[in-house]
Design a protein around this motif. Structure first.
Motif, short mmCIF file in Angstrom:
data_model
loop_
_atom_site.label_atom_id
_atom_site.label_comp_id
_atom_site.label_asym_id
_atom_site.label_seq_id
_atom_site.Cartn_x
_atom_site.Cartn_y
_atom_site.Cartn_z
N ARG A 59 0.85 -1.19 0.00
CA ARG A 59 0.00 0.00 0.00
C ARG A 59 0.88 1.23 0.00
NH1 ARG A 59 -5.33 0.47 2.34
NH2 ARG A 59 -4.92 -1.42 3.56
N SER A 60 0.47 2.26 -0.75
CA SER A 60 1.18 3.53 -0.76
C SER A 60 0.17 4.65 -0.52
CB SER A 60 1.89 3.77 -2.10
OG SER A 60 2.92 2.83 -2.30
N LEU A 61 0.53 5.57 0.37
CA LEU A 61 -0.31 6.72 0.68
C LEU A 61 0.54 7.97 0.56
CD1 LEU A 61 -2.10 5.31 3.86
CD2 LEU A 61 -3.08 5.50 1.57
N LEU A 79 -3.00 12.11 4.13
CA LEU A 79 -2.37 10.79 3.95
C LEU A 79 -3.40 9.67 4.02
CD1 LEU A 79 0.98 10.55 5.97
CD2 LEU A 79 0.65 10.02 3.56
N PHE A 80 -4.25 9.70 5.07
CA PHE A 80 -5.15 8.59 5.33
C PHE A 80 -6.52 8.76 4.70
CE2 PHE A 80 -2.29 8.27 9.15
CZ PHE A 80 -1.65 7.11 8.73
N ASN A 118 -5.54 13.87 24.76
CA ASN A 118 -4.17 13.80 25.22
C ASN A 118 -3.24 13.73 24.00
OD1 ASN A 118 -1.72 12.00 25.84
ND2 ASN A 118 -2.43 12.54 27.88
N ALA A 119 -2.27 14.64 23.93
CA ALA A 119 -1.41 14.72 22.75
C ALA A 119 -0.67 13.42 22.52
CB ALA A 119 -0.42 15.88 22.90
N TYR A 120 -0.13 12.81 23.58
CA TYR A 120 0.59 11.56 23.43
C TYR A 120 -0.35 10.46 22.95
CZ TYR A 120 3.78 7.69 24.30
OH TYR A 120 4.58 6.58 24.15
N ALA A 121 -1.58 10.43 23.47
CA ALA A 121 -2.52 9.38 23.09
C ALA A 121 -2.82 9.44 21.60
CB ALA A 121 -3.82 9.51 23.89
N VAL A 122 -2.93 10.64 21.04
CA VAL A 122 -3.19 10.77 19.60
C VAL A 122 -2.00 10.23 18.80
CG1 VAL A 122 -3.63 12.39 17.72
CG2 VAL A 122 -4.78 12.70 19.92
N LEU A 123 -0.78 10.60 19.20
CA LEU A 123 0.41 10.08 18.52
C LEU A 123 0.47 8.56 18.64
CD1 LEU A 123 3.04 12.69 19.78
CD2 LEU A 123 2.02 12.57 17.51
N HIS A 124 0.16 8.06 19.83
CA HIS A 124 0.14 6.61 20.09
C HIS A 124 -0.88 5.94 19.17
CE1 HIS A 124 0.62 2.99 22.50
NE2 HIS A 124 -0.66 3.00 22.84
N GLY A 125 -2.07 6.55 19.05
CA GLY A 125 -3.10 5.97 18.19
C GLY A 125 -2.69 5.96 16.72
N LEU A 126 -2.08 7.05 16.25
CA LEU A 126 -1.63 7.10 14.86
C LEU A 126 -0.55 6.05 14.60
CD1 LEU A 126 -1.52 10.97 14.37
CD2 LEU A 126 -3.00 9.36 13.14
N HIS A 127 0.29 5.82 15.59
CA HIS A 127 1.31 4.78 15.44
C HIS A 127 0.65 3.42 15.22
CE1 HIS A 127 4.71 2.16 16.26
NE2 HIS A 127 4.01 1.60 17.23
N TRP A 128 -0.36 3.10 16.05
CA TRP A 128 -0.99 1.79 15.92
C TRP A 128 -1.88 1.69 14.69
CZ3 TRP A 128 1.07 -2.21 17.78
CH2 TRP A 128 1.87 -2.10 18.92
N LEU A 129 -2.41 2.79 14.23
CA LEU A 129 -3.09 2.79 12.93
C LEU A 129 -2.11 2.41 11.83
CD1 LEU A 129 -5.36 3.45 10.92
CD2 LEU A 129 -4.74 5.87 11.15
N THR A 130 -0.93 2.98 11.89
CA THR A 130 0.11 2.67 10.89
C THR A 130 0.55 1.22 11.01
OG1 THR A 130 0.87 4.96 11.10
CG2 THR A 130 2.33 3.42 9.96
N LEU A 133 -1.78 -0.97 9.22
CA LEU A 133 -1.66 -0.88 7.77
C LEU A 133 -0.47 -1.68 7.23
CD1 LEU A 133 -2.49 2.91 7.31
CD2 LEU A 133 -3.91 0.97 6.59
N THR A 134 0.50 -1.97 8.08
CA THR A 134 1.67 -2.75 7.63
C THR A 134 1.43 -4.25 7.69
OG1 THR A 134 2.66 -2.81 9.85
CG2 THR A 134 3.23 -0.94 8.44
N ALA A 135 0.24 -4.65 8.15
CA ALA A 135 -0.02 -6.09 8.32
C ALA A 135 0.06 -6.84 7.00
CB ALA A 135 -1.39 -6.29 8.97
N ASP A 136 -0.27 -6.17 5.90
CA ASP A 136 -0.29 -6.84 4.59
C ASP A 136 1.03 -6.73 3.84
OD1 ASP A 136 -2.97 -7.54 4.98
OD2 ASP A 136 -3.66 -5.62 4.17
N GLY A 137 2.00 -6.06 4.41
CA GLY A 137 3.28 -5.90 3.73
C GLY A 137 3.76 -4.47 3.77
N LEU A 138 4.69 -4.14 2.90
CA LEU A 138 5.33 -2.83 2.92
C LEU A 138 4.32 -1.70 2.76
CD1 LEU A 138 7.89 -1.05 2.92
CD2 LEU A 138 8.01 -1.39 0.44
N LEU A 139 4.35 -0.77 3.69
CA LEU A 139 3.55 0.44 3.62
C LEU A 139 4.48 1.60 3.28
CD1 LEU A 139 0.94 2.13 4.15
CD2 LEU A 139 1.70 2.28 6.54
N VAL A 140 4.14 2.34 2.24
CA VAL A 140 4.92 3.51 1.83
C VAL A 140 4.10 4.76 2.13
CG1 VAL A 140 6.08 4.71 -0.05
CG2 VAL A 140 6.08 2.22 0.02
N LEU A 141 4.67 5.65 2.93
CA LEU A 141 4.05 6.93 3.23
C LEU A 141 4.93 8.02 2.62
CD1 LEU A 141 3.06 6.47 7.00
CD2 LEU A 141 1.64 6.08 4.97
#
Length: 939
Positions: A59-61, A79-80, A118-130, A133-141
């Protein structure tokens, strides 16, 4: 492509990009930062690279940042956006688990902007969203023109890259460099990360320029012509493409150097724009201010009829200054260099007027406040009242998205309109509390200066107190709370109604919270509340006050039963949503009172809430306290797991300057596990301003430091630290005997050195305090201290009684130590058989507790008494680190690697490494065998 020119001279960079992408596909996250001046071909290279690596990517975004902006997390939303995350039937389960915390950033339409993320919680959530997205293979952002990226999105890119080591992820970013390019520390941070590969694109040399000219000229140009063309354009592909377009239309000798020079002057953007008629130039300026907008809005901004604007756009398109019509009906310049040239060529006063008019048009058209605020933030001077309203609304949205810096910037402009707006001052202080607490406190000081009514001052003082605790300086908060409390009492009189009683309780709770934090306030607090009747605890406010009174009672060593009863009543508060400050106060009281029922369950609930909320800072603070509590109750296994996980999070997030309890907890556990040298290294990392002023953390630190010295054989250094601890406690009127039991450790050390008279004085002091506190642990420790300082049979009797008392308490470590000291005393009295019995008991208990330091001491004493050591006192699980144990325990419960990583704020790769190591140490082959292996270790 740049300006329509074919990509040449970038084969090396393209090959390197493909090589890096292949490495990322293998599961090692990578980033490429393409840097260079405007027009050098960064975007062309980015597009070519995306085409080349497309077969490798699942996937590429992509996103393109614009200087005109789009509010906080605008780049993230672009991006998303193809995933339709917030639409029905969109992205499936991508926002499940911790990824749900990304919603404020990715949702284009915030439904409840009054919520604060919470600013950290949003960053944490975006990390786990990403990660999802990598579950199927290489993700290009891919993010183009990252120099224009909004601040929250840029911080997320750095946050993500620091955790990308184990992900099939490739970030490709382009950044303009040069004098006019914006600078940000985050750019340097990203470029300096180990996984990032900065590529500075050079100008094209004569060779690739000749390759391009060959297609236009119909034959290869001579070297002089190619070199002159390269020099004329500076090897800039954008300018080169424009010259080639002019050469292609030229009917004369295309290889004439004089013609080339004339064409070169024509294609320079400044000269092209200078030759534009005024009616076209005004439309060009409108497009520069509102790129990609509707023609109707552009016409209104330019002050032109829509037909006139449409004709001007057609002419700009004919001159290749804006994108072709098939690129969309909303015109944008062909390259950002042209837009920047238009903006810099517009007189500053005129540009400000255009931006103000554009903001007015967008606002009148009903555009979101976030969109309008981007333009308003660029205007100089004091905003007009309507602008302030828009900026304040946009600040609310930014706060909801977890972008406090953006919100603070907007509110700063609002305060320029009216710096006496108490509500705005309070809102600004709230968003600044975690990032600039000093400025936040200054805003609250201003708000308090504007409010005379004591009732209205109460919520401001409460906010001031909480911010001060975060800023680690509560002296002023204590004074303010005291002043406001006196004023409130004078107004409400001796018989307040229900509302005033609630305000009074809140203010008293604030006074207690600020006062207890620093020991200099404790004497005044004691005087203020000595005769204060205990509230019934019928309301939330009264229970908050009960928690503070219980904590004060604990510090001043009122009877433990009294303090614990107040703390248990306070636990009725459902306060975890507010951060758990009150509950934390009750936990300190209850654990030191040896409450083993209500307190552990409450602490577990608080930890789980912080995990679920993605509040990593508070999770770290609460979990480090749980490590201290578990150590206090003799559970070194779980204490190590909590302490090490918190310590590693502090290191990972670089929080050591603002948090000390994780390091202290980890050092305490390491010392008991026989790793005193490592414990010293951990404690050496603590550097906190005014550390000696604090009531709790400083004395925990001193006890950890003294015990580390003792374990390393540095007895005199240990005694020096212990004496300092005692003096500090006395200076602060801290009388609790077990909060920092320096007297217990000092008496035992001095007795070991034969300095009995000195030891007896200290033991007597501790015994007096222990009688006041009254827990079996405190009384048993006092008996132990008196026993080791009393020679002969009387000392043996005291130690025997200490063992009996401690056996009926939760004090497992102190019990094992008392058995050890009793055994040594019996040996000195000539009773080796009785000594061996006690030393064997101490050794067995210490083995079960995994207290390796006490195991070593008891083993040596048992051998001295003529005893024999049993074999097999170690379990394979003893070799697990705290983090390995915590991960293995969660895996044994059936949690997936991702679930474990989300809850512990780790990466999946880190979880995998911990599990693999745990399998090897335990001799198991997988999850199915973990439960039995860990259960056998505990039994």
């Amino acid at each position: 492509m740049s300006g329509g020119v074919e990509l040449v001279g970038r084969d090396h960079e393209l090959d390197l990009l493909v090589e890096i992408a292949d490495k990322a596909r293998a599961g090692t996250g990578q980033a490429v930062l393409l840097r260079g001046p405007a027009g050098i071909g960064k975007t062309s290279l980015l597009h070519a690279a995306l085409s080349r690596i497309a077969p490798l990517a699942a996937r590429s975004l992509s996103a393109r940042c614009r200087e005109s902006g789009g509010g906080p997390y605008a780049a993230v939303r672009e991006l998303f956006q193809p995933l339709r995350l917030t639409e029905d039937g969109g992205a499936g389960r991508l926002l499940d688990g911790s990824a749900r915390h990304a919603l404020p950033a990715v949702d284009p339409d915030l439904h409840d902007p009054t919520l604060h993320s919470n600013a950290y919680a949003v960053l944490h959530g975006l990390h786990w969203l990403t990660v999802g997205l990598t579950a199927d293979g290489l993700l290009v952002l891919a993010v183009d023109d990252v120099q224009w990226c909004d601040e929250p999105s840029l911080r997320w890119l750095a946050f993500l890259l620091r955790r990308a080591e184990d992900l099939p992820l490739l970030l490709v970013l382009t950044q303009r460099t040069g004098r006019d390019a914006p600078a940000a520390e985050v750019f340097d941070e990203i470029a300096g990360l180990p996984l990032c590969h900065p590529m500075d694109l050079p100008a094209l040399s004569a060779q690739p320029v000749a390759d391009l000219l060959t297609k236009v000229l119909g034959g290869r140009p001579d070297e002089e012509f190619a070199a002159h063309c390269a020099q004329l354009t500076g090897g800039n592909p954008l300018l080169l493409g424009r010259i080639m377009a002019r050469l292609n239309d030229y009917d004369g000798d295309r290889t004439d150097l004089a013609v080339l020079a004339d064409l070169g002057r024509e294609v320079v953007a400044r000269s092209v724009l200078d030759r534009l008629p005024e009616q076209i130039l005004v439309v060009a300026r409108a497009i520069a201010v509102l790129p990609g907008e509707q023609v109707e809005l552009l016409a209104a901004l330019a002050g032109a009829h829509q037909r006139t604007a449409t004709a001007a756009i057609a002419e700009l398109r004919r001159r290749d200054l804006i994108t072709a019509e098939d690129c969309g009906a909303r015109p944008e310049f062909a390259h950002d260099t042209i837009r920047q040239t238009v903006l810099t060529g517009t007189p500053p006063a005129e540009l400000d007027q255009l931006r103000e008019r554009a903001a007015t048009l967008l606002n009148d058209a009903g555009r979101p406040a976030e969109e309008v605020a981007v333009l308003l933030a660029l205007l100089p001077g004091t905003p007009e009242p309507w602008m302030a309203d828009v900026l304040r609304e946009a600040a609310g949205y930014a706060e909801h998205r977890g972008a406090p810096r953006v919100a603070a910037g907007y509110l700063k402009r609002v305060l320029a309109v009216d710096d006496s707006d108490v509500a705005v001052l309070s809102q600004s202080a709230r968003v600044l509390a975690m990032i600039q607490p000093g400025t936040a406190l200054a805003h609250l000081e201003r708000a308090l200066a504007l409010v005379a009514d004591p009732r209205a001052r109460v919520p401001i003082v409460l906010q001031y107190t909480i911010t001060s605790l975060r800023a680690q300086n509560s002296v002023r908060a204590f004074a303010l709370a005291g002043e406001t409390l006196a004023a409130l009492e004078a107004v409400i009189g001796p018989a307040p109604d229900g509302g005033d009683r609630a305000l009074l309780a809140v203010l008293e709770a604030s006074l207690l919270a600020a006062g207890i934090d620093e020991k200099a306030n404790l004497a005044a607090l004691g005087d203020r509340f000595e005769h204060r009747p205990v509230p019934p605890g019928d309301t939330t406010e009264e229970r908050q006050l009960l928690a503070g009174l219980a904590l004060l009672g604990m510090v001043s060593a009122r009877p433990a039963t009294e303090a614990a009863e107040q703390a248990r009543a306070a636990l009725k508060i459902n306060e975890v949503e507010a951060g758990g400050w009150t509950i934390l106060g009750t936990i300190y009281t209850l654990y030191l009172a040896d409450d083993t029922e209500a307190m552990p369950a409450t602490l577990d609930t608080l930890v789980e809430h912080m995990q679920s909320a993605g509040a990593a800072w508070t999770y770290c603070m609460v979990t480090s306290l749980r490590a201290i509590v578990r150590h206090w109750n003799g559970d070194l296994v779980e204490a190590l797991a909590d302490a090490q996980s918190c310590y590693e999070l502090v290191v990972q997030e670089n929080w050591a300057g603002g948090m000390v309890m994780p390091q202290i907890a980890f050092a305490v556990v390491l010392t008991d596990l026989g790793e005193a040298e490592r414990a010293r290294e951990v404690l050496d990392q603590i550097h906190r301003p005014r550390f000696e002023a604090f009531t709790l953390e400083y004395h925990y630190y001193l006890m950890a430091r003294a015990r580390t010295h003792e374990a390393l054989g540095e007895t005199e250094q240990a005694l020096e630290v212990l004496r300092h601890c005692g003096a500090s406690l006395r200076d602060g009127n801290v009388d609790n005997p077990v909060l920092a039991p320096w007297w217990y450790d000092a008496a035992c050390l001095l007795a070991e050195l034969g300095r009995l008279e000195e030891a007896r004085l200290i033991a007597g002091h501790g015994a007096e305090l222990a009688q006041r506190w009254g827990t079996p642990r405190a009384l048993g420790m006092a008996l132990t201290a008196r026993g080791v300082t009393t020679p002969g049979p009387q000392g043996v009797r005291l130690l025997t009684e200490a063992v009996r008392v401690l056996a009926a308490s939760p004090a497992k470590f102190e019990h094992a130590k008392a058995e050890y000291l009793l055994g040594k005393a019996l040996l000195r009295e000539g009773d080796p058989e009785a000594a061996r019995k006690r030393l064997r008991s101490s050794l067995d208990r210490s083995v079960l507790l995994r207290h390796r330091r006490q195991v070593s001491l008891s083993s040596a004493a048992l051998l001295e008494a003529g005893g024999r050591l049993r074999r097999g006192t170690d379990s394979p699980a003893d070799s697990l680190t705290g983090s390995e144990r915590r991960v293995a325990a969660r895996a044994a419960k059936g949690e997936t690697n991702r679930e474990i990583a989300e809850s512990l704020f780790l990466t999946v790769r880190t979880v995998e490494l911990h599990l693999t190591s745990a399998y090897r140490k335990l001799g198991v082959r997988g999850r199915a065998e973990l439960t039995a292996a860990l259960t056998n270790q505990l039994t």
